[in-house]
Design an enzyme around this catalytic site. Sequence first.
Site, mmCIF file in Angstrom:
data_model
loop_
_atom_site.group_PDB
_atom_site.id
_atom_site.type_symbol
_atom_site.label_atom_id
_atom_site.label_comp_id
_atom_site.label_asym_id
_atom_site.label_seq_id
_atom_site.Cartn_x
_atom_site.Cartn_y
_atom_site.Cartn_z
ATOM 1 N N GLU A 110 0.847 -1.204 0.000
ATOM 2 C CA GLU A 110 0.000 0.000 0.000
ATOM 3 C C GLU A 110 0.878 1.247 0.000
ATOM 4 O O GLU A 110 1.911 1.278 0.660
ATOM 5 C CB GLU A 110 -0.884 -0.039 1.263
ATOM 6 N N ASP A 120 0.237 5.333 0.569
ATOM 7 C CA ASP A 120 -0.849 6.185 1.085
ATOM 8 C C ASP A 120 -0.583 7.674 1.099
ATOM 9 O O ASP A 120 0.445 8.100 1.620
ATOM 10 C CB ASP A 120 -1.060 5.907 2.591
ATOM 11 N N GLU A 137 -2.967 10.558 2.971
ATOM 12 C CA GLU A 137 -4.202 10.823 3.724
ATOM 13 C C GLU A 137 -4.187 12.279 4.151
ATOM 14 O O GLU A 137 -3.175 12.768 4.654
ATOM 15 C CB GLU A 137 -4.297 9.927 4.972
ATOM 16 N N THR A 181 1.517 10.337 5.152
ATOM 17 C CA THR A 181 1.938 9.351 4.138
ATOM 18 C C THR A 181 2.411 8.077 4.827
ATOM 19 O O THR A 181 2.867 8.108 5.974
ATOM 20 C CB THR A 181 3.096 9.879 3.263
ATOM 21 N N ASN A 182 2.285 6.958 4.105
ATOM 22 C CA ASN A 182 2.762 5.688 4.647
ATOM 23 C C ASN A 182 3.055 4.748 3.483
ATOM 24 O O ASN A 182 2.526 4.928 2.380
ATOM 25 C CB ASN A 182 1.705 5.078 5.583
ATOM 26 N N ARG A 195 5.358 3.235 8.738
ATOM 27 C CA ARG A 195 6.381 4.081 8.112
ATOM 28 C C ARG A 195 5.800 5.474 7.845
ATOM 29 O O ARG A 195 5.927 6.015 6.747
ATOM 30 C CB ARG A 195 6.848 3.462 6.806
ATOM 31 N N GLU A 196 5.171 6.048 8.877
ATOM 32 C CA GLU A 196 4.466 7.306 8.682
ATOM 33 C C GLU A 196 5.415 8.496 8.575
ATOM 34 O O GLU A 196 6.369 8.611 9.350
ATOM 35 C CB GLU A 196 3.518 7.567 9.864
ATOM 36 N N TRP A 228 -9.303 10.327 15.951
ATOM 37 C CA TRP A 228 -7.841 10.490 15.927
ATOM 38 C C TRP A 228 -7.312 11.591 15.017
ATOM 39 O O TRP A 228 -6.186 12.061 15.184
ATOM 40 C CB TRP A 228 -7.156 9.167 15.552
ATOM 41 N N GLY A 278 -4.979 14.828 17.193
ATOM 42 C CA GLY A 278 -5.008 13.536 17.865
ATOM 43 C C GLY A 278 -6.375 13.121 18.386
ATOM 44 O O GLY A 278 -6.468 12.269 19.268
ATOM 45 N N ARG A 317 9.209 4.916 19.590
ATOM 46 C CA ARG A 317 8.502 3.831 18.913
ATOM 47 C C ARG A 317 9.371 2.628 18.626
ATOM 48 O O ARG A 317 8.870 1.545 18.368
ATOM 49 C CB ARG A 317 7.970 4.347 17.572
#
Length: 289
Positions: free
Chosen positions: A101, A103, A105, A119-120, A129-130, A195, A199, A277
């Site tokens: 995918e 992305d 958004e 994006t990812n 992988r944002e 979200w 947030g 993370r």
Amino acid sequence: MASLYVVLSLFMPVLVAYLMVASASNFYNDFDITWGDGRARILNNGQLLTLGLDKASGSGFQSRNQYLFGKIDMQLKLVPGNSAGTVTAYYLSSKGSTWDEIDFEFLGNLSGDPYILHTNVFSQGKGNREQQFYLWFDPTADFHTYSILWNPQRIIFSVDGTPIREFKNLESMGVPFPKNQAMRIYSSLWNADDWATRGGLVKTDWSQAPFTASYRNFNANACVWSNGVSSCGTNSSPSTSRTNSWLSEELDSTSEEKLQWVRKNYMIYNYCTDAKRFPQGFPPECKLS
Ligand SMILES: *[C@@H]1O[C@H](CO)[C@@H](O)[C@H](O)[C@H]1NC(C)=O
């Protein structure tokens, strides 16, 4: 002479209009509306598509074609005004549990506050992988071009021709790269006020509904995948003819500078710098940059 002039002046506009329509994409040919019960609409003889969202439902569409590599442009004009809580997703995706995918958004915001472009990249079912960006313009005031270049060596996300992100093929370092699964283009407008905006702090104001995002000027220089056959030739070594120069395109030094300008001034989140993370260390592709 006079009659020739009359003939030309009568027919030139018709000819020009015909050529323009013939070369432009048509949403009726390239896409199917997949959900939203009338909230998604194709207008202006197929030149415009709009997605709608209200309290009861969002809406979405998908491409008829599946692609295995391509340079794909779409112009979007995002939900104007108070768009907080809304998300407009525009992405490429394959099917199955180990899907790939790519992305874009767009996370809405209160009037005057900036959208976030999220994006990812997923390969074989794994994302995380944002990267997120603000834009250097108001994406609700006009149409802007959002592009995905996807070839066997790299994925480049661009906005109005300015690259904002590059994801390189680092299979040599053990990072899976999307290159074996054909993808469709998908887009949807939906409520994500749990979200999306600050947030999840700012909720969708349903008194502003229906919300509308608009699309035009779709253009795909791409390898269409159908029944196991690529329109570009052999899958493993697609022919890099002149017309398919995007298949080996990379960032030149000017584009590389633009990318760095975006990263420096507009990037607001990068998974590759989010140490919390990745207590066990960053993913291998992060160690390069
Ligand atoms: C919305 O605006 C706030 C305040 O300027 C900002 O912190 C946030 O990043 C913006 N975007 C989203 C999607 O929350």
